[in-house]
Design an enzyme around this catalytic site. Structure first.
Site, mmCIF file in Angstrom:
data_model
loop_
_atom_site.group_PDB
_atom_site.id
_atom_site.type_symbol
_atom_site.label_atom_id
_atom_site.label_comp_id
_atom_site.label_asym_id
_atom_site.label_seq_id
_atom_site.Cartn_x
_atom_site.Cartn_y
_atom_site.Cartn_z
ATOM 1 N N ARG A 122 0.802 -1.245 0.000
ATOM 2 C CA ARG A 122 0.000 0.000 0.000
ATOM 3 C C ARG A 122 0.823 1.278 0.000
ATOM 4 N NH1 ARG A 122 -3.302 -2.848 3.668
ATOM 5 N NH2 ARG A 122 -5.036 -3.818 2.547
ATOM 6 N N LYS A 144 4.351 11.765 -10.603
ATOM 7 C CA LYS A 144 3.564 10.882 -11.479
ATOM 8 C C LYS A 144 4.324 9.586 -11.684
ATOM 9 C CE LYS A 144 0.944 14.076 -14.410
ATOM 10 N NZ LYS A 144 0.725 14.472 -15.823
ATOM 11 N N GLU A 186 12.379 18.245 -23.847
ATOM 12 C CA GLU A 186 11.574 18.652 -22.681
ATOM 13 C C GLU A 186 12.095 19.976 -22.096
ATOM 14 O OE1 GLU A 186 8.742 17.161 -21.884
ATOM 15 O OE2 GLU A 186 8.929 14.993 -22.225
ATOM 16 N N LYS A 230 9.817 23.074 -13.790
ATOM 17 C CA LYS A 230 8.875 21.972 -13.573
ATOM 18 C C LYS A 230 8.305 22.032 -12.150
ATOM 19 C CE LYS A 230 6.946 17.758 -13.938
ATOM 20 N NZ LYS A 230 6.958 16.466 -14.605
ATOM 21 N N GLU A 240 -2.823 18.161 -11.420
ATOM 22 C CA GLU A 240 -3.181 18.482 -12.793
ATOM 23 C C GLU A 240 -4.656 18.825 -12.987
ATOM 24 O OE1 GLU A 240 -0.972 16.318 -15.786
ATOM 25 O OE2 GLU A 240 -2.641 16.498 -17.174
ATOM 26 N N ARG A 244 -0.810 22.630 -14.291
ATOM 27 C CA ARG A 244 0.072 21.522 -14.660
ATOM 28 C C ARG A 244 -0.188 21.034 -16.082
ATOM 29 N NH1 ARG A 244 2.228 16.504 -10.829
ATOM 30 N NH2 ARG A 244 3.612 15.641 -12.406
ATOM 31 N N ASN A 248 1.771 19.663 -20.676
ATOM 32 C CA ASN A 248 1.388 18.725 -21.737
ATOM 33 C C ASN A 248 1.564 19.299 -23.131
ATOM 34 O OD1 ASN A 248 0.692 16.680 -19.951
ATOM 35 N ND2 ASN A 248 -1.375 17.500 -19.668
ATOM 36 N N HIS A 251 2.366 17.107 -26.087
ATOM 37 C CA HIS A 251 2.166 15.720 -25.670
ATOM 38 C C HIS A 251 0.893 15.071 -26.212
ATOM 39 C CE1 HIS A 251 5.570 16.508 -23.130
ATOM 40 N NE2 HIS A 251 5.534 15.297 -22.606
ATOM 41 N N HIS A 255 2.158 11.920 -27.852
ATOM 42 C CA HIS A 255 1.785 10.561 -27.411
ATOM 43 C C HIS A 255 1.186 9.765 -28.564
ATOM 44 C CE1 HIS A 255 1.586 11.394 -22.783
ATOM 45 N NE2 HIS A 255 2.810 11.217 -23.222
ATOM 46 N N HIS A 267 10.455 9.170 -26.584
ATOM 47 C CA HIS A 267 9.452 10.091 -26.049
ATOM 48 C C HIS A 267 9.786 11.548 -26.423
ATOM 49 C CE1 HIS A 267 6.469 11.760 -23.335
ATOM 50 N NE2 HIS A 267 7.412 12.509 -22.786
HETATM 51 N N1 LIG Z 1 6.502 10.820 -14.545
HETATM 52 C C1 LIG Z 1 6.566 11.901 -15.287
HETATM 53 O O1 LIG Z 1 6.133 12.986 -14.880
HETATM 54 C C2 LIG Z 1 7.202 11.831 -16.626
HETATM 55 C C3 LIG Z 1 7.535 13.012 -17.300
HETATM 56 C C4 LIG Z 1 8.182 12.910 -18.527
HETATM 57 C C5 LIG Z 1 8.471 11.668 -19.063
HETATM 58 N N2 LIG Z 1 8.111 10.550 -18.385
HETATM 59 C C6 LIG Z 1 8.417 9.225 -18.937
HETATM 60 O O2 LIG Z 1 9.831 9.073 -19.060
HETATM 61 C C7 LIG Z 1 10.088 8.071 -20.043
HETATM 62 C C8 LIG Z 1 11.255 8.501 -20.892
HETATM 63 O O3 LIG Z 1 12.379 8.657 -20.076
HETATM 64 P P1 LIG Z 1 13.858 8.445 -20.640
HETATM 65 O O4 LIG Z 1 13.986 9.091 -21.951
HETATM 66 O O5 LIG Z 1 14.758 8.809 -19.565
HETATM 67 O O6 LIG Z 1 13.876 6.863 -20.932
HETATM 68 P P2 LIG Z 1 14.726 5.642 -20.380
HETATM 69 O O7 LIG Z 1 14.503 5.425 -18.963
HETATM 70 O O8 LIG Z 1 14.411 4.523 -21.301
HETATM 71 O O9 LIG Z 1 16.241 6.081 -20.574
HETATM 72 C C9 LIG Z 1 16.749 6.283 -21.847
HETATM 73 C C10 LIG Z 1 17.910 5.352 -22.190
HETATM 74 O O10 LIG Z 1 19.094 5.894 -21.676
HETATM 75 C C11 LIG Z 1 19.782 4.942 -20.892
HETATM 76 N N3 LIG Z 1 20.407 5.717 -19.833
HETATM 77 C C12 LIG Z 1 19.779 6.470 -18.895
HETATM 78 N N4 LIG Z 1 20.670 7.144 -18.185
HETATM 79 C C13 LIG Z 1 21.886 6.837 -18.660
HETATM 80 C C14 LIG Z 1 23.205 7.245 -18.351
HETATM 81 N N5 LIG Z 1 23.442 8.182 -17.422
HETATM 82 N N6 LIG Z 1 24.231 6.705 -19.036
HETATM 83 C C15 LIG Z 1 24.004 5.806 -20.013
HETATM 84 N N7 LIG Z 1 22.776 5.411 -20.379
HETATM 85 C C16 LIG Z 1 21.738 5.914 -19.706
HETATM 86 C C17 LIG Z 1 18.759 3.942 -20.460
HETATM 87 O O11 LIG Z 1 19.325 2.688 -20.244
HETATM 88 C C18 LIG Z 1 17.818 3.936 -21.667
HETATM 89 O O12 LIG Z 1 18.312 3.072 -22.652
HETATM 90 C C19 LIG Z 1 8.801 7.901 -20.811
HETATM 91 O O13 LIG Z 1 8.225 6.670 -20.459
HETATM 92 C C20 LIG Z 1 7.925 9.037 -20.344
HETATM 93 O O14 LIG Z 1 6.555 8.731 -20.385
HETATM 94 C C21 LIG Z 1 7.502 10.607 -17.188
HETATM 95 ZN ZN LIG Z 2 7.180 14.360 -21.711
#
Ligand SMILES: NC(=O)c1ccc[n+]([C@@H]2O[C@H](COP(=O)([O-])OP(=O)(O)OC[C@H]3O[C@@H](n4cnc5c(N)ncnc54)[C@H](O)[C@@H]3O)[C@@H](O)[C@H]2O)c1
Ligand SMILES: [Zn+2]
Length: 366
Positions: A122, A144, A186, A230, A240, A244, A248, A251, A255, A267
């Site tokens: 939980r 999130k 971003e 942010k 949101e 907030r 988007n 997005h 998306h 992304h």
């Molecule tokens: N929760 C939220 O508010 C929020 C906001 C924006 C995006 N997101 C989510 O984030 C995701 C995208 O994140 P991302 O682009 O970081 O993806 P990811 O976690 O897949 O990382 C990108 C790639 O980089 C590699 N990597 C990460 N850090 C590294 C480092 N320091 N050195 C070497 N390799 C490294 C990872 O292994 C992966 O292959 C999406 O799913 C998106 O929906 C969430």
């Molecule tokens: Zn995003």
């Protein structure tokens, strides 16, 4: 922890939890956890690449009571299946309610590990150690968490605020270039919605010849201001209901394109396309000043990001309808007024757009 590292740390004091940023910050995570009162048993969750590169330094910083769990790499594993597996592994390893999840990785790891934390027994605390630029300035801030389903992104999840966020820009030295670019998308978005000076500083950095080399000092400043933007949005509207939604921007189309590409597109790349198209939409319906879309497209191109998807407009339009942001069947858009300011303050920061206009903007994108 050496006082040298501790002394160069910056705190961003906008939210209820600590956000610590600085080169070498990973070494301070044990202290940050202790100060947050969550130093019981740590479950370190990471992906295969990040775990190999940075798992050991984090394990050392956390001390004795830590065990590592590794999930497969990439968006295609941001699923209920990965959530279930990690949860089962934690249960099998005997983790109880005194668990603190430590999410070490990009946004995928942060979202999945955060969702594990939100639901495990939980809810247990999570500390985010974002390692991609995108996760540093966006995904790790704001609480999130969640996973994708075949029908769309982030359709299952929960709000779960972290106990702390520790950001070490030095890890960006190993981030692959395409992921650095995706994170820049971003950052450009943060500037476009709220801070024209930040937007301009990204643009002028990208124009300078030295921008081809990795500049960790510049990136550190980019990350600090990115987090401030942010956090300032999230601080006024955690769930949101209003402001907030401005985050988007890009997005809704983004998306749709990301789903159509079967998550092969990153992304950040999808969001870049989304911003280019949505800025054009904003001009077409008259909410944005002229030249807004041009300014956004041009900085995206300087960053080496795409501004058009190549998918048929009607497919993209259809895919927008399953997006979470649709309400009562109507697709919502967060649209700019100009670089640095968003439109729609009077209508809850979301603007209705006729299908024909979306279609026209998609057809015109290149
Ligand atoms: N929760 C939220 O508010 C929020 C906001 C924006 C995006 N997101 C989510 O984030 C995701 C995208 O994140 P991302 O682009 O970081 O993806 P990811 O976690 O897949 O990382 C990108 C790639 O980089 C590699 N990597 C990460 N850090 C590294 C480092 N320091 N050195 C070497 N390799 C490294 C990872 O292994 C992966 O292959 C999406 O799913 C998106 O929906 C969430
Ligand atoms: Zn995003």
């Amino acid at each position: 922890v050496s006082t040298g590292v501790a002394a160069s740390m910056r705190e961003i004091p906008l939210l209820s939890y600590r956000i610590v940023v600085g080169r070498g910050a990973l070494k301070t995570v044990g202290d940050v956890a202790a100060a947050a009162g969550v130093s019981a048993r740590f479950a370190l969750i990471s992906d295969a690449v990040v775990s190999k590169a940075y798992g050991p330094v984090v394990e050392r910083a956390l001390g004795k009571s830590v065990r590592s769990f590794v999930m497969p790499i990439g968006e295609s594993h941001k699923t209920r299946d990965t959530w279930a597996r990690l949860t089962d592994e934690l249960i099998a390893a005997g983790f109880g309610r005194d668990t603190c999840i430590v999410a070490l990785g990009g946004g995928v790891v942060g979202d999945v590990a955060g969702f594990v934390a939100a639901t495990y027994m939980r809810g247990v605390p999570v500390i985010h150690l974002p390692t991609s630029l995108l996760a540093m300035i966006d995904a790790s801030i704001g609480g999130k968490t969640g996973v994708d389903t075949p029908a769309g992104k982030n359709l299952v999840g929960a709000f779960h605020q972290p106990a702390a966020v520790v950001v070490d820009p030095d890890v960006l030295s190993t981030l692959p270039a395409e992921h650095l670019r995706a994170g820049l998308a971003e950052a450009i978005k943060h500037g476009a919605i709220r801070d024209a000076a930040y937007f301009d500083s990204i643009s002028s950095h990208l124009r300078s010849p030295s921008s081809q080399q990795l500049d960790l000092e510049w990136l550190t400043d980019l990350v600090i201001r990115g987090i401030e933007i942010k956090a300032s949005v999230v601080a006024t509207d955690e769930r949101e209901h209003g402001l907030r939604k401005t985050l988007n921007f890009g997005h809704t189309i983004g998306h749709a394109v990301e789903v159509l590409s079967n998550y092969r597109m990153l992304h950040g790349e999808a969001v870049a396309i989304g911003m280019a198209v949505e800025a054009d939409i904003a001009e077409r319906i008259g909410v944005a000043d002229r030249e807004t879309a041009n300014a956004i497209r041009s900085v995206l191109r300087q960053a080496g990001l795409p501004t058009a998807s190549g998918f048929p407009a009607k497919d993209v339009l259809n895919a927008t309808r399953t997006d979470k942001k649709s309400r009562g069947g109507r697709v919502e858009y967060a649209l700019p007024k100009r670089v640095g300011a968003m439109a729609g303050a009077e209508s809850g920061w979301s603007v209705p757009v006729p299908d024909e206009v979306v279609q026209q903007a998609l057809d015109a994108s290149d």
